[in-house]
Write a protein that holds these residues in place. Structure first.
Motif, PDB file in Angstrom:
ATOM      1  N   ARG B  52       0.852  -1.196   0.000  1.00  0.00           N
ATOM      2  CA  ARG B  52       0.000   0.000   0.000  1.00  0.00           C
ATOM      3  C   ARG B  52       0.883   1.238   0.000  1.00  0.00           C
ATOM      4  O   ARG B  52       2.068   1.161   0.318  1.00  0.00           O
ATOM      5  CB  ARG B  52      -0.908  -0.002   1.228  1.00  0.00           C
ATOM      6  CG  ARG B  52      -0.136  -0.037   2.540  1.00  0.00           C
ATOM      7  CD  ARG B  52      -0.887  -0.667   3.657  1.00  0.00           C
ATOM      8  NE  ARG B  52      -2.045   0.112   4.035  1.00  0.00           N
ATOM      9  CZ  ARG B  52      -2.770  -0.113   5.128  1.00  0.00           C
ATOM     10  NH1 ARG B  52      -2.431  -1.101   5.950  1.00  0.00           N
ATOM     11  NH2 ARG B  52      -3.806   0.630   5.414  1.00  0.00           N
ATOM     12  N   GLU B  53       0.273   2.370  -0.337  1.00  0.00           N
ATOM     13  CA  GLU B  53       1.035   3.617  -0.372  1.00  0.00           C
ATOM     14  C   GLU B  53       0.654   4.556   0.750  1.00  0.00           C
ATOM     15  O   GLU B  53       1.460   5.362   1.186  1.00  0.00           O
ATOM     16  CB  GLU B  53       0.811   4.342  -1.706  1.00  0.00           C
ATOM     17  CG  GLU B  53       1.465   3.654  -2.879  1.00  0.00           C
ATOM     18  CD  GLU B  53       1.187   4.373  -4.186  1.00  0.00           C
ATOM     19  OE1 GLU B  53       0.164   5.080  -4.264  1.00  0.00           O
ATOM     20  OE2 GLU B  53       1.980   4.208  -5.120  1.00  0.00           O
ATOM     21  N   LYS B  54      -0.589   4.474   1.192  1.00  0.00           N
ATOM     22  CA  LYS B  54      -1.041   5.378   2.252  1.00  0.00           C
ATOM     23  C   LYS B  54      -1.356   4.567   3.493  1.00  0.00           C
ATOM     24  O   LYS B  54      -2.060   3.559   3.423  1.00  0.00           O
ATOM     25  CB  LYS B  54      -2.299   6.139   1.797  1.00  0.00           C
ATOM     26  CG  LYS B  54      -2.012   7.134   0.688  1.00  0.00           C
ATOM     27  CD  LYS B  54      -3.275   7.889   0.326  1.00  0.00           C
ATOM     28  CE  LYS B  54      -3.083   8.635  -0.967  1.00  0.00           C
ATOM     29  NZ  LYS B  54      -2.711   9.960  -0.916  1.00  0.00           N
ATOM     30  N   LEU B  61       2.970  -2.278   6.511  1.00  0.00           N
ATOM     31  CA  LEU B  61       3.361  -2.172   5.109  1.00  0.00           C
ATOM     32  C   LEU B  61       4.198  -3.407   4.789  1.00  0.00           C
ATOM     33  O   LEU B  61       5.129  -3.737   5.532  1.00  0.00           O
ATOM     34  CB  LEU B  61       4.188  -0.902   4.889  1.00  0.00           C
ATOM     35  CG  LEU B  61       4.935  -0.786   3.569  1.00  0.00           C
ATOM     36  CD1 LEU B  61       3.950  -0.679   2.406  1.00  0.00           C
ATOM     37  CD2 LEU B  61       5.851   0.435   3.568  1.00  0.00           C
ATOM     38  N   VAL B  62       3.839  -4.087   3.719  1.00  0.00           N
ATOM     39  CA  VAL B  62       4.583  -5.298   3.354  1.00  0.00           C
ATOM     40  C   VAL B  62       5.326  -5.047   2.043  1.00  0.00           C
ATOM     41  O   VAL B  62       4.718  -4.625   1.051  1.00  0.00           O
ATOM     42  CB  VAL B  62       3.633  -6.509   3.196  1.00  0.00           C
ATOM     43  CG1 VAL B  62       4.434  -7.758   2.839  1.00  0.00           C
ATOM     44  CG2 VAL B  62       2.844  -6.734   4.482  1.00  0.00           C
ATOM     45  N   LYS B 125       5.980  -1.456  10.212  1.00  0.00           N
ATOM     46  CA  LYS B 125       4.841  -0.869  10.921  1.00  0.00           C
ATOM     47  C   LYS B 125       5.090   0.628  11.038  1.00  0.00           C
ATOM     48  O   LYS B 125       6.167   1.040  11.520  1.00  0.00           O
ATOM     49  CB  LYS B 125       4.730  -1.508  12.302  1.00  0.00           C
ATOM     50  CG  LYS B 125       3.538  -1.073  13.108  1.00  0.00           C
ATOM     51  CD  LYS B 125       3.505  -1.869  14.420  1.00  0.00           C
ATOM     52  CE  LYS B 125       2.390  -1.404  15.313  1.00  0.00           C
ATOM     53  NZ  LYS B 125       2.411  -2.060  16.613  1.00  0.00           N
ATOM     54  N   ALA B 126       4.130   1.431  10.581  1.00  0.00           N
ATOM     55  CA  ALA B 126       4.332   2.882  10.544  1.00  0.00           C
ATOM     56  C   ALA B 126       4.430   3.446  11.967  1.00  0.00           C
ATOM     57  O   ALA B 126       3.605   3.125  12.818  1.00  0.00           O
ATOM     58  CB  ALA B 126       3.191   3.545   9.792  1.00  0.00           C
ATOM     59  N   ARG B 127       5.451   4.286  12.172  1.00  0.00           N
ATOM     60  CA  ARG B 127       5.703   4.818  13.518  1.00  0.00           C
ATOM     61  C   ARG B 127       5.479   6.326  13.600  1.00  0.00           C
ATOM     62  O   ARG B 127       4.934   6.834  14.565  1.00  0.00           O
ATOM     63  CB  ARG B 127       7.141   4.475  13.913  1.00  0.00           C
ATOM     64  CG  ARG B 127       7.557   4.927  15.282  1.00  0.00           C
ATOM     65  CD  ARG B 127       8.854   4.242  15.692  1.00  0.00           C
ATOM     66  NE  ARG B 127       9.361   4.744  16.955  1.00  0.00           N
ATOM     67  CZ  ARG B 127      10.468   5.467  17.080  1.00  0.00           C
ATOM     68  NH1 ARG B 127      11.197   5.768  16.031  1.00  0.00           N
ATOM     69  NH2 ARG B 127      10.864   5.898  18.281  1.00  0.00           N
ATOM     70  N   VAL B 155       2.332   8.497   5.537  1.00  0.00           N
ATOM     71  CA  VAL B 155       1.840   8.002   6.822  1.00  0.00           C
ATOM     72  C   VAL B 155       1.086   9.139   7.508  1.00  0.00           C
ATOM     73  O   VAL B 155       1.624  10.241   7.663  1.00  0.00           O
ATOM     74  CB  VAL B 155       3.003   7.526   7.715  1.00  0.00           C
ATOM     75  CG1 VAL B 155       2.472   7.047   9.064  1.00  0.00           C
ATOM     76  CG2 VAL B 155       3.803   6.434   7.023  1.00  0.00           C
ATOM     77  N   ALA B 156      -0.147   8.873   7.898  1.00  0.00           N
ATOM     78  CA  ALA B 156      -0.950   9.869   8.604  1.00  0.00           C
ATOM     79  C   ALA B 156      -1.186   9.383  10.033  1.00  0.00           C
ATOM     80  O   ALA B 156      -0.845   8.252  10.381  1.00  0.00           O
ATOM     81  CB  ALA B 156      -2.278  10.058   7.880  1.00  0.00           C
TER      82      ALA B 156
END
Lengths: 249, 410, 259
Positions: B52-54, B61-62, B125-127, B155-156
């Motif tokens: 994914r991008e967002k 995210l893989v 994993k988005a931080r 990343v939001a």
């Protein structure tokens, strides 16, 4: 301390006393930044990686290399401050300055700018070792005694001083089907481009003759080396503290 | 001195103002600086994809993909006996939660085999919120970072909501973001307080000039008082006792503490995905510098049971496509693709069992933009890459390309 | 304009003045220099914070040229002006009649020399401690692809020359304004200035090593030991201290005590 102590150690009065005190403060400020800058650079470029990252703090190389490289400036500074001023604070001063520089860098560089959690980059402390080194020099007034007993104590106290800080990072976790320490997991999870896992100089070599009890052996080995490093750096400090003037360079 | 400093500050301020232009996002991580022969002939990435991008903070995210380890490994680069599959990101704005090589979980370093084929999967994993450019890449011991293709991610969310809970073997849940921090700070504060007390004990007295003079006068004994000695003795006995006591208590608190883990992962290559049923032997390769064009004359043998067409030549993440052959690239935003970049001297498929000499031309400004045209200035002027061939059913065959390169300058 | 000891007469003891005592004549300039340097270094760090991640990750990007290479050129231009200006000023305003110097003036100048060295060590702090360790941190975020990374541009090409400038200034100040340092060349002062200067020279070894030898960020690697040996020479400050206290105690014996 009683007021008599001050009087005994003060041959100046009035303006001369104020002048000499002003000079003290100038020198202290100078020394503070000198030792943060110089000693920190020396340490960062000789044992830095072990001190930067929690997953480098092993039981074999970390307790060997850290005291060996950190006894240097303390010995050299003691050679001046004790010999010429009877000030038994050279080691504590150097290590305290180092910690100031280290903590500032860890917080403002690693954490605030580059997003690493502080617990991943907690520094080690050598203050207990430094206090003992200063005390031995003061009580013995002897380079030989301080080299043997101070150097040995400096190294032997390192690991136990830091174990209460870092033991909890050695708790095992199961991850990806393997056993890791929490410290190893920090290295895996928190991405660093320039320090891949294989770069770690940990748990390698031939210091395993005591089976799985590697730490005391490393600490004693470091103690031996520190007993040699201490007088070497005492004389380096003495050599740099020459008062010579020459006509030509 | 003050005037000079003022002038200096003024100039610096002026300079800083000139520089305050709106920054545009950096789209890369320095991969163009690595010599072309290393990028072309070590890790040859392909099929790299992102889930994914967002994302929001805490989302996964893989990144998946494949790579071939070049057989023609450069002589100047140490063999890949210690490598680490990494992710290039602006620091730990993501954390890496899982990583697989050939389906096998891998948290440590690994050796790669020359000519080996591998696939990988990295779970992040988005931080921290932001817009980031990420690449998978390999740290090769003493060789540098060999980047895979990069991609932008947004990343939001609120960074305060990020969590990283881990269960230890003792059964405790720990928060990696704060674990051990308070304890570490407390110990440091304690020792710093003690060290500061010792320093203050001395520096509150008249120091350098008086003490130096006293020493010169032979009155040094007056500089150390009996109380000083008592405190030093107390310190000499008390500090080690306290240290070893604290160590013993810590040992009791963490009886199952283990040493750092220093083993390497053992990863075997997959069954050959490259150089299977298609064999390729380069006869000559020329790089036309002003035209930014590579011409390869190669003998290709098709050992499959289907006619094959050449669809793509890939090197150092740049892909030169033969339009109309292979899967559709419509809508593909990969900036390293030259959609019309490949041409052949004959469009006829290579028949089963046929051995044909083919002239393949790969032309695009990407040679220059990606600084691959510098290959003629390498000390090891050889080229490497992968050639992709397809049959009418979409079945893909891959052959590795390895050749010396001759420049032409007209 | 040259300055002689006769022109700079010691200030009378100021019992009613709120100004600094005579021996701390330059203290305000000293404090202002500290403040100025702090603003510069903190400013650099803030600049890195704003533009590091957004424009400093790839040296081949146009934004890198705008925000980082341009900063490098400005730094070099500023240093090219400040070096000859400051060292020239110290040389051309030297004391040409040091024999006439009063003890109080000489004491004051020792204080000023100490301030110069203190400012030098403050610059050593930023170069040797903060920005040095930050180098390791930044190179975990960016992949090193140029000698001029977003931290090197500040650390190697500004901080290092700046402490060389300040150390050299301390050396020239002593040589041109203090009798003992004018009659002979102080070995420890020279060591304390020249040794750390060699750290700047070691940048060449470092860059060579990172190009051909070590590609990773191994801070304790031998390619960094040129810096380490250079910084040992900072221990020459111990000798400067001893030269100073020896002379100052002599000078204090020559002046009358005041309340």
């Amino acid at each position: 301390m009683t007021s008599t102590d001050l009087e005994i150690a003060q041959p100046y009065t009035g303006e001369k006393a104020r002048l000499s005190r002003a000079y003290d403060y100038l020198i202290l400020v100078l020394a503070l930044f000198l030792f943060i800058g110089a000693f920190h650079l020396h340490v960062a470029l000789t044992v830095g990686d072990w001190d930067f990252w929690v997953d480098w703090k092993d039981r074999q190389w970390w307790p060997l290399v850290t005291p060996l490289m950190m006894i240097t400036f303390p010995a050299a500074v003691q050679a001046v401050l004790w010999t010429h001023f009877r000030l038994p604070l050279g080691a504590t001063l150097c290590i305290a300055c180092l910690l100031i520089g280290t903590w500032i860098a860890r917080f403002f560089a690693y954490h605030l700018w580059n997003y690493f959690p502080i617990n991943e980059v907690l520094p080690a402390t050598m203050l207990p070792s430094a206090l003992v080194l200063d005390a031995i020099l003061m009580l013995s007034d002897s380079v030989t005694v301080t080299s043997i007993f101070g150097g040995m104590a400096f190294a032997l106290l390192f690991y136990p001083s830091n174990w209460p800080i870092f033991a909890m990072f050695h708790v095992p976790v199961e991850y990806g089907g393997a056993q890791l320490t929490v410290a190893d997991l920090f290295g895996f999870e928190y991405i660093r481009a320039g320090t891949p896992e294989y770069l770690r100089l940990i748990e390698r070599g031939t210091l395993r003759t005591y089976g799985q009890v590697a730490t005391p052996l490393s600490a004693f080995c470091s103690g031996l080396l520190c007993t040699l490093m201490y007088p070497a750096w005492w004389f380096i400090g003495k050599a740099f503290a020459t008062t010579r003037f020459v006509q030509k360079i | 001195m003050l005037k000079t400093i003022k002038k200096f500050l003024g100039l610096l301020g002026l300079g800083a103002c000139c520089l305050m232009l709106a920054p545009s996002g950096a789209a890369a991580h320095g991969e163009k600086a690595l010599e072309p022969f290393i990028r072309m002939r070590t890790i040859q990435w392909y099929d790299v994809q992102w889930s994914r991008e967002k994302l929001n903070v805490n989302d996964e995210l893989v990144i998946t993909g494949k790579f071939h380890v070049a057989e023609d490994w450069p002589r100047g680069v140490p063999k890949p006996d210690a490598t680490y599959l990494n992710v290039s990101s602006p620091g730990p704005v993501f954390i890496r939660t899982e990583r697989y090589l050939n389906g096998q979980s891998s948290v440590s370093s690994a050796a790669l085999k020359l000519g080996g084929d591998y696939d990988f999967k990295i779970v992040l994993k988005a931080r921290l919120p932001g817009r980031y450019h990420l690449h998978p890449f390999f740290n090769l011991h003493d060789a540098g970072a060999v980047m895979g293709p990069g991609h932008w991610f947004e990343v939001a969310g609120d960074p305060a909501t990020f969590t990283n809970q881990v269960k230890t073997l003792n059964g405790d849940m720990i928060d990696m973001e704060s674990y051990g921090l308070a304890n570490g700070v407390a110990w440091h504060a304690f020792w710093i307080a003690l060290g500061s007390a010792w320093l203050l004990w001395w520096v509150r007295r008249p120091l350098f000039l008086p003490r130096y003079k006293m020493l010169q006068l032979g009155q040094e004994n007056a500089l150390i008082t009996p109380l000083d000695r008592k405190i030093a003795v107390l310190m000499l006995a008390g500090v080690p006792l306290f240290v070893f006591g604290a160590q013993a208590m810590t040992d009791r608190q963490y009886p199952n503490a283990i040493p750092l883990q220093a083993g390497m992962d053992q990863i075997e290559p997959l069954p050959a995905a490259v150089n299977g049923l298609v064999k390729l032997k380069v006869q000559r390769a020329e790089f036309n510098v002003p035209a930014r064009s590579l011409t390869i004359v190669a003998q290709i043998h098709n050992a499959s049971d289907q006619p094959l067409q050449i669809g793509e030549f890939a090197t150092a993440n740049v892909r030169f496509l033969n339009p109309g052959v292979g899967p559709s690239r419509e809508g593909d935003k990969d900036t390293l693709i030259a959609p019309q970049g490949m041409s052949l001297d004959s469009a006829d498929p290579i028949q089963p069992g046929e051995t044909r000499t083919v002239r393949i031309t790969a032309t695009d400004s990407l040679w220059q933009r990606e600084r691959l045209d510098g290959l003629i200035r390498d000390a090891d002027s050889r080229l490497g890459g992968l050639l992709f061939l397809y049959d009418a059913n979409g079945q893909r065959h891959i052959a590795s390309v390895s050749t010396a390169i001759i420049p032409t300058f007209n | 304009m040259s300055v002689t000891s006769q022109e700079i007469q010691p200030v009378a003891a100021a019992h009613v003045s709120f100004g600094p005592p005579w021996y701390l004549r330059e203290v305000y300039k000293y404090l202002a220099t500290f403040a100025g340097l702090t603003i510069i270094y903190v400013g650099f760090r803030l600049y890195q914070g704003v533009f590091g991640v957004s424009t400093g990750l790839d040296s081949s990007e146009p934004a890198f040229a705008t925000h980082w290479m341009r900063l490098l050129y400005i730094e070099l231009a500023v240093l090219a002006v400040v070096f000859p200006a400051l060292w020239g000023y110290l040389w051309f305003t030297r004391d040409q009649n040091m024999d006439a110097m009063s003890p109080k003036e000489e004491i004051t100048r020792y204080f000023t020399l100490t301030m110069w060295i203190s400012v030098y060590t403050f610059a050593v702090y930023w170069a040797g401690s903060y920005f040095a360790e930050q180098d390791n941190s930044w190179h975990q975020v960016s992949v090193r692809d140029t000698p001029f990374t977003a931290n090197h541009i500040i650390e190697f090409y500004f901080n290092f020359p700046l402490y060389v400038l300040l150390g050299g200034s301390a050396w020239i100040y002593a040589r041109t304004r203090l009798p003992l340092y004018a009659k002979g060349i102080s070995v420890p002062l020279t060591l304390a200035v020249v040794g750390p200067f060699m750290i700047l020279v070691s940048v060449g070894f470092n860059e060579w090593g990172h190009t051909f030898w070590f590609r990773e960020e191994f801070f304790a690697a031998p390619i960094h030991w040129g810096f380490v040996i250079g910084v040992w020479f900072a221990l020459g400050v111990g000798g400067i201290l001893l030269q100073q206290v020896e002379r100052l105690t002599e000078l204090l014996n020559k002046i009358e005590d005041a309340a």
